[in-house]
Design a protein around this motif. Structure first.
Motif, PDB file in Angstrom:
ATOM      1  N   GLY A 175       0.819  -1.210   0.000  1.00 40.46           N
ATOM      2  CA  GLY A 175       0.000   0.000   0.000  1.00 40.46           C
ATOM      3  C   GLY A 175       0.847   1.253   0.000  1.00 40.46           C
ATOM      4  O   GLY A 175       0.592   2.198  -0.760  1.00 40.46           O
ATOM      5  N   GLN A 234       1.256   4.374  -2.967  1.00 39.81           N
ATOM      6  CA  GLN A 234       0.769   5.715  -2.663  1.00 39.81           C
ATOM      7  C   GLN A 234       1.495   6.749  -3.515  1.00 39.81           C
ATOM      8  O   GLN A 234       2.703   6.694  -3.685  1.00 39.81           O
ATOM      9  CB  GLN A 234       0.939   6.013  -1.172  1.00 39.81           C
ATOM     10  N   PHE A 293      -4.025   5.894   2.916  1.00 44.99           N
ATOM     11  CA  PHE A 293      -5.141   4.946   2.914  1.00 44.99           C
ATOM     12  C   PHE A 293      -6.462   5.652   3.199  1.00 44.99           C
ATOM     13  O   PHE A 293      -7.504   5.307   2.637  1.00 44.99           O
ATOM     14  CB  PHE A 293      -4.897   3.846   3.940  1.00 44.99           C
ATOM     15  N   TRP A 343      -7.521   7.275   0.048  1.00 46.68           N
ATOM     16  CA  TRP A 343      -8.108   6.272  -0.859  1.00 46.68           C
ATOM     17  C   TRP A 343      -9.533   5.934  -0.440  1.00 46.68           C
ATOM     18  O   TRP A 343     -10.403   5.749  -1.304  1.00 46.68           O
ATOM     19  CB  TRP A 343      -7.237   5.022  -0.869  1.00 46.68           C
ATOM     20  N   CYS A 376      -9.114  -1.239   1.767  1.00 48.53           N
ATOM     21  CA  CYS A 376      -8.518  -0.117   2.496  1.00 48.53           C
ATOM     22  C   CYS A 376      -8.747  -0.261   3.993  1.00 48.53           C
ATOM     23  O   CYS A 376      -7.828  -0.061   4.792  1.00 48.53           O
ATOM     24  CB  CYS A 376      -9.115   1.206   2.000  1.00 48.53           C
ATOM     25  N   ILE A 378      -5.912  -0.724   6.908  1.00 50.72           N
ATOM     26  CA  ILE A 378      -5.833   0.194   8.048  1.00 50.72           C
ATOM     27  C   ILE A 378      -5.888  -0.581   9.367  1.00 50.72           C
ATOM     28  O   ILE A 378      -5.091  -0.342  10.280  1.00 50.72           O
ATOM     29  CB  ILE A 378      -6.975   1.230   7.977  1.00 50.72           C
ATOM     30  N   GLN A 411      -2.566  -2.594  10.301  1.00 53.78           N
ATOM     31  CA  GLN A 411      -1.303  -1.862  10.364  1.00 53.78           C
ATOM     32  C   GLN A 411      -0.271  -2.601  11.205  1.00 53.78           C
ATOM     33  O   GLN A 411       0.915  -2.556  10.928  1.00 53.78           O
ATOM     34  CB  GLN A 411      -1.527  -0.465  10.942  1.00 53.78           C
TER      35      GLN A 411
END
Length: 480
Positions: free
Chosen positions: A199, A203, A375, A378, A420, A424, A427
């Motif tokens: 991810g 970015q 994120f 997004w 997404c 998140i 993580q």
């Protein structure tokens, strides 16, 4: 080329080795393919909105128009904050990378190189947007040529034409490969961990939405860039990881050494450098160091452009002080937005130089606060596009009015939104799924969420905004 530049960077050149070592070559391929698919759907969503309404405010403007002004406010300021921190980090890393060459290390201290690079980035963004576009074109071209050469040389090495005997799949399946982890749950956890790396690598692709506001013919150029993103991801990431996985066993500790923040000598541990050296190129480390330096400067240049244009657009949309919407008469550059952004970046850079509390504050908390911003942006793109398309239908408009339509609606944005959220939450897989609870670590890992919520709640409580009903959503094609 800006879309390519957003895809290719230190995430591919350096972090891909860590991904392969952590999840195995098979796990890394699955993770990058899944995140690549997510990014493709996100960019088709962004492309549809950007061709309908080209604006430098991009997803912040779209969220304000199609969802809730408070969401647009939070997305815009959070994105600006993220890129300001990124530029401050990039100019520091560029100084570390350039000290790989001994004569340049002796010529000037690291902080001097950082300020030199910062001055160059500011100058490129102070001229007309053509200067930014031209510089990014050449930065992107360097990276594209490097990856193409790498794929060619790597393929020749796999088949024994260069660098020794035929390799085959022995490295790919070495040890417990190609998928690492104990059982189905273990495999999922290791792949989820690589989702984060992938991810971060991707970015920057959303920059094409920001540049749409200053694109000469967005209805043609934006869809063209979006359509090619899938093939770029496939060629540049999937094939590169496949080549690395075939040539370097995932058990190799060298794959964990690629960390440009820890010292320039670790450039030699880049998986690209390792493959080039295996093929017999003695100066591979020096060449890759130059390529990585160009990638870092490209990221800093793009970060400055994105943050300045976002601040400018927020000034126009009433989400920031109107003074930031002023542009120079000669070049149309928002110089006040540039000056304010540069001042904050310089202050953060000075904070890094402080070896005491300032540096600890920056390294542990300020960087952590920006960690989830990409994120979250997004997520904002997926939600905004979902609402945009629903409003389009609810107001009785025909989809034939759209010069570019996102693929597989509503599956695309919903899949992107789901992935997404998964990234998140994941993580830190030890914190979330293994019960290894550390409150300080939890706060640092997920600090980006309360920062975003603080922006959102500030605007919500001050202006009492509400979600815009579908029938009331503004679908005009002007940015005023």
């Amino acid at each position: 080329m800006i879309a390519i530049g957003g895809c290719i960077g230190t995430g591919l050149f350096m972090a891909s080795g860590t991904a392969i070592h952590s999840a195995g070559p098979g796990g890394a391929l699955v993770a990058y393919a899944a995140i690549g698919l997510m990014v493709y759907f996100l960019m088709t969503s962004l492309g549809e909105m950007a061709t309908w309404l080209p604006t430098s405010g991009s997803f912040a403007t779209y969220a304000s128009r199609y969802v809730d002004p408070s969401l647009g406010f939070a997305l815009g300021w959070n994105y600006w904050f993220n890129w300001v921190i990124t530029v401050a980090v990039d100019i520091s890393i560029a100084a570390v990378v350039i000290t790989y060459w001994e004569p340049l290390r002796a010529l000037m201290p690291a902080w001097g190189w950082s300020l030199t690079f910062f001055g160059i980035i500011c100058a490129l963004n102070a001229f007309s947007v053509r200067a930014y576009g031209e510089s990014e074109y050449w930065f992107a071209l360097i990276k594209v040529i490097t990856v193409i050469i790498f794929l060619c040389i790597g393929t020749l090495t796999i088949f024994g034409i260069m660098g020794g005997a035929y390799v085959g799949f022995s490295n790919f399946t070495a040890g417990d490969g190609p998928f690492l982890g104990n059982g189905a749950g273990g495999h999922f956890l290791t792949i989820l961990g690589v989702f984060l790396i992938a991810g971060f690598s991707f970015q920057g692709t959303e920059l094409i939405g920001v540049t749409a506001g200053e694109t000469e013919n967005p209805e043609k150029s934006i869809p063209k860039a979006v359509k090619q993103i899938f093939w770029r991801i496939l060629i540049f990431y999937i094939l590169a990881i496949l080549v690395i996985g075939l040539l370097i066993p995932h058990t190799s500790e060298e794959l964990l050494g690629a960390d440009i923040g820890a010292g320039a000598e670790n450039i030699a541990k880049s998986p690209f450098t390792l493959v080039f050296e295996r093929a017999g190129f003695a100066f591979a480390a020096a060449v890759m160091n130059a390529v990585i330096l160009s990638s870092v400067l490209s990221a800093g240049n793009s970060g400055m452009y994105a943050s300045v244009r976002m601040l400018y657009a927020m000034g126009k949309d009433g989400l920031a002080w109107p003074v930031f919407a002023r542009t120079s008469r000669s070049s149309g550059v928002p110089l006040l937005a540039l000056a304010a952004t540069a001042a904050v970046i310089f202050a953060l850079f000075l904070l890094q130089l402080n070896e005491g509390i300032g540096k600890d504050l920056f390294d542990q908390y300020i960087i952590a606060a920006s960690g989830l911003t990409g994120f979250i942006a997004w997520l904002g793109i997926a939600v905004s596009h979902y609402r945009f398309r629903r409003a389009f239908i609810a107001q009785g408009r025909s989809l034939s009015e759209l010069s570019y339509r996102a693929k597989w609606f509503p599956f695309g944005p919903l899949l992107a939104l789901t992935l997404c959220v998964l990234v998140i939450i994941g993580q830190d897989t030890d914190l979330v799924l293994k019960g290894d609870l550390d409150w300080k670590r939890l706060a640092v890992t997920y600090m980006g969420i309360p920062v975003f919520l603080a922006f959102y709640l500030y605007h919500k409580l001050r202006y009492r905004t509400h979600k815009i009903p579908l029938q009331d959503i503004d679908l005009r094609r002007d940015a005023e």
